[in-house]
Design a protein around this motif. Structure first.
Motif, PDB file in Angstrom:
ATOM      1  N   TRP A 366       0.836  -1.213   0.000  1.00 26.53           N
ATOM      2  CA  TRP A 366       0.000   0.000   0.000  1.00 26.53           C
ATOM      3  C   TRP A 366       0.865   1.255   0.000  1.00 26.53           C
ATOM      4  CZ3 TRP A 366      -0.407   3.817   3.811  1.00 26.53           C
ATOM      5  CH2 TRP A 366      -1.440   4.754   3.594  1.00 26.53           C
ATOM      6  N   LEU A 367       1.926   1.266   0.815  1.00 26.83           N
ATOM      7  CA  LEU A 367       2.820   2.422   0.850  1.00 26.83           C
ATOM      8  C   LEU A 367       3.460   2.671  -0.513  1.00 26.83           C
ATOM      9  CD1 LEU A 367       4.645   1.957   4.284  1.00 26.83           C
ATOM     10  CD2 LEU A 367       3.103   3.829   3.651  1.00 26.83           C
ATOM     11  N   THR A 369       2.247   1.710  -3.467  1.00 29.71           N
ATOM     12  CA  THR A 369       1.207   2.155  -4.393  1.00 29.71           C
ATOM     13  C   THR A 369       0.859   3.624  -4.152  1.00 29.71           C
ATOM     14  OG1 THR A 369       0.268  -0.074  -4.503  1.00 29.71           O
ATOM     15  CG2 THR A 369      -1.151   1.740  -5.189  1.00 29.71           C
ATOM     16  N   THR A 370       0.823   4.028  -2.889  1.00 23.16           N
ATOM     17  CA  THR A 370       0.431   5.398  -2.534  1.00 23.16           C
ATOM     18  C   THR A 370       1.521   6.409  -2.879  1.00 23.16           C
ATOM     19  OG1 THR A 370      -0.929   4.569  -0.716  1.00 23.16           O
ATOM     20  CG2 THR A 370      -0.312   6.895  -0.643  1.00 23.16           C
ATOM     21  N   THR A 371       2.772   6.058  -2.587  1.00 26.96           N
ATOM     22  CA  THR A 371       3.876   7.011  -2.774  1.00 26.96           C
ATOM     23  C   THR A 371       4.555   6.863  -4.130  1.00 26.96           C
ATOM     24  OG1 THR A 371       5.532   5.528  -1.796  1.00 26.96           O
ATOM     25  CG2 THR A 371       4.308   6.975  -0.297  1.00 26.96           C
TER      26      THR A 371
END
Length: 404
Positions: A366-367, A369-371
């Motif tokens: 998730w990190l 994908t987000t950043t």
């Protein structure tokens, strides 16, 4: 009920089979997991899963560890440690085969079966060591954890070459690792026959231990061991799942990234065996716990700030990670007084610990994908390593979860 005594020849042969059985079980416990990381991108391309979805797929076995581990003690009391362990090896073999069958149901279902089987093995193997090698817990744990790390390293290093070489790509590359589990099952069946094990005489089933088992969840030391297990597992599965992708984004080829993952685990195997073989001579394990946390912090910061020296940081990370799992497994045996207590603490530590670890690959995915990059993931590893060093210091004190 008492099992019939062994003859002298049977006793010698049984001892060899007991040691060999533990080693072979360790050989089959990690390849089904570590072979996935290097081909995770191919699985995504084949199935259309996002980064978060692939992280969840990698976390499914850890969720199974968390759900199944507390139940293992009861099952082992009913069937006996050795019979339960044999059933888990057979289940593991079947799960690895089913995972490679085409279709999302088989991919997810096979992965869940694999996680369930390994959860049983995770809990019971420390109890087997406590029961069969009571005076050599650290040395035997170091031996089987080194073998476990070595097998994991081979699986991760060969995953991409096998996917390139064999028909059906990643599916065939993953199914290969059913062989070690099957061989271990055959060896454990031979152990059952030669040692004449009966579930009625398993030490884990001894009635006097049962009431005290409820105290395990109230023990501060048990929670410290659990936290040490959980944090080291979280770090390991983040690296096992995403290190190839991190290195690929830094310019390495997929094959080279897979080789770095192999090196990480070989470094862990060597370090865990070297340190673990001398662990029983130490007054306590606090210094080791702190050192491992510091080593992982250095490795993560190195990958973040000086990626050109990736090989060096991977070796340091491997030494820290491989020794951490050995230490966590040793503490489960060293902080308990009997095989029954070991089984209970193992179930607790691996249930809560792997529930925490299951969040690792998903959060890292998730990190990213987000950043859109990996620094946040490496900073997460730094924080986890600091917590692991603290938990290792507390759990490393020379105490028992229960009074004599």
């Amino acid at each position: 009920m008492t099992a019939p005594p062994l003859t002298r020849a049977e006793s010698r042969l049984a001892r060899v089979v007991i040691v060999l059985g533990v080693i072979l079980v360790a050989t089959g416990m990690r390849p089904a997991l570590t072979s996935v990381g290097p081909v995770l991108d191919r699985i995504g391309l084949d199935t259309g899963m996002s980064g978060a979805g692939l992280g969840l797929l990698a976390a499914v076995p850890l969720l199974a560890f968390a759900a199944v581990s507390p139940l293992v003690h009861r099952v082992s009391v009913r069937w006996g440690i050795d019979v339960t362990l044999l059933a888990a090896l057979i289940l593991l073999t079947a799960g690895i085969v089913l995972r490679s069958v085409a279709g999302p149901v088989w991919l997810w279902g096979g992965t869940m079966i694999i996680g369930t089987a390994i959860a049983v093995l995770n809990v019971l193997l420390p109890a087997v060591v406590k029961r069969d090698f009571p005076g050599h817990v650290s040395r035997m744990t170091a031996s089987y954890s080194a073998v476990m790390n070595g097998a994991a390293a081979v699986a991760s290093g060969l995953s991409v070459p096998l996917a390139d070489l064999l028909p059906a790509g990643w599916r065939t590359a993953l199914i290969v690792w059913a062989a070690p589990a099957l061989i271990a099952a055959i060896a454990w069946l031979l152990r059952l026959r030669l040692t004449r094990v009966r579930s009625e005489v398993d030490a884990v089933a001894a009635p006097p231990e049962a009431p005290r088992g409820r105290l395990m969840w109230r023990s501060a030391l048990a929670w410290q061991v659990t936290l040490a297990m959980g944090l080291q597992s979280t770090i390991f599965y983040i690296l096992a799942t995403w290190l190839p992708s991190i290195l690929t984004d830094r310019g390495l080829s997929p094959a080279a990234a897979g080789l770095h993952l192999l090196i990480l685990q070989v470094a862990g195997m060597i370090a865990s065996f070297t340190i673990g073989s001398t662990l029983s001579r130490w007054r306590d394990q606090r210094a080791v716990g702190v050192l491992l946390g510091v080593g992982m912090i250095i490795a993560a910061l190195g990958l973040l700030l000086v990626p050109a020296l990736a090989l060096l940081w991977v070796i340091i990370a491997g030494m820290s990670s491989g020794t951490s799992i050995m230490l966590a497994l040793s503490l489960i045996g060293l902080r308990t007084r009997s095989a029954s207590q070991t089984t209970r603490l193992s179930g607790m530590a691996q249930s809560v610990g792997y529930l925490l670890a299951a969040c690792g690959p998903v959060t890292a995915g998730w990190l990213h994908t987000t950043t859109g990059d990996w620094p946040a993931v490496l900073i997460l590893v730094v924080g986890l390593a600091a917590g692991h060093g603290t938990a290792g210091y507390l759990a490393g004190r020379n105490r028992y979860t229960h009074p004599a």
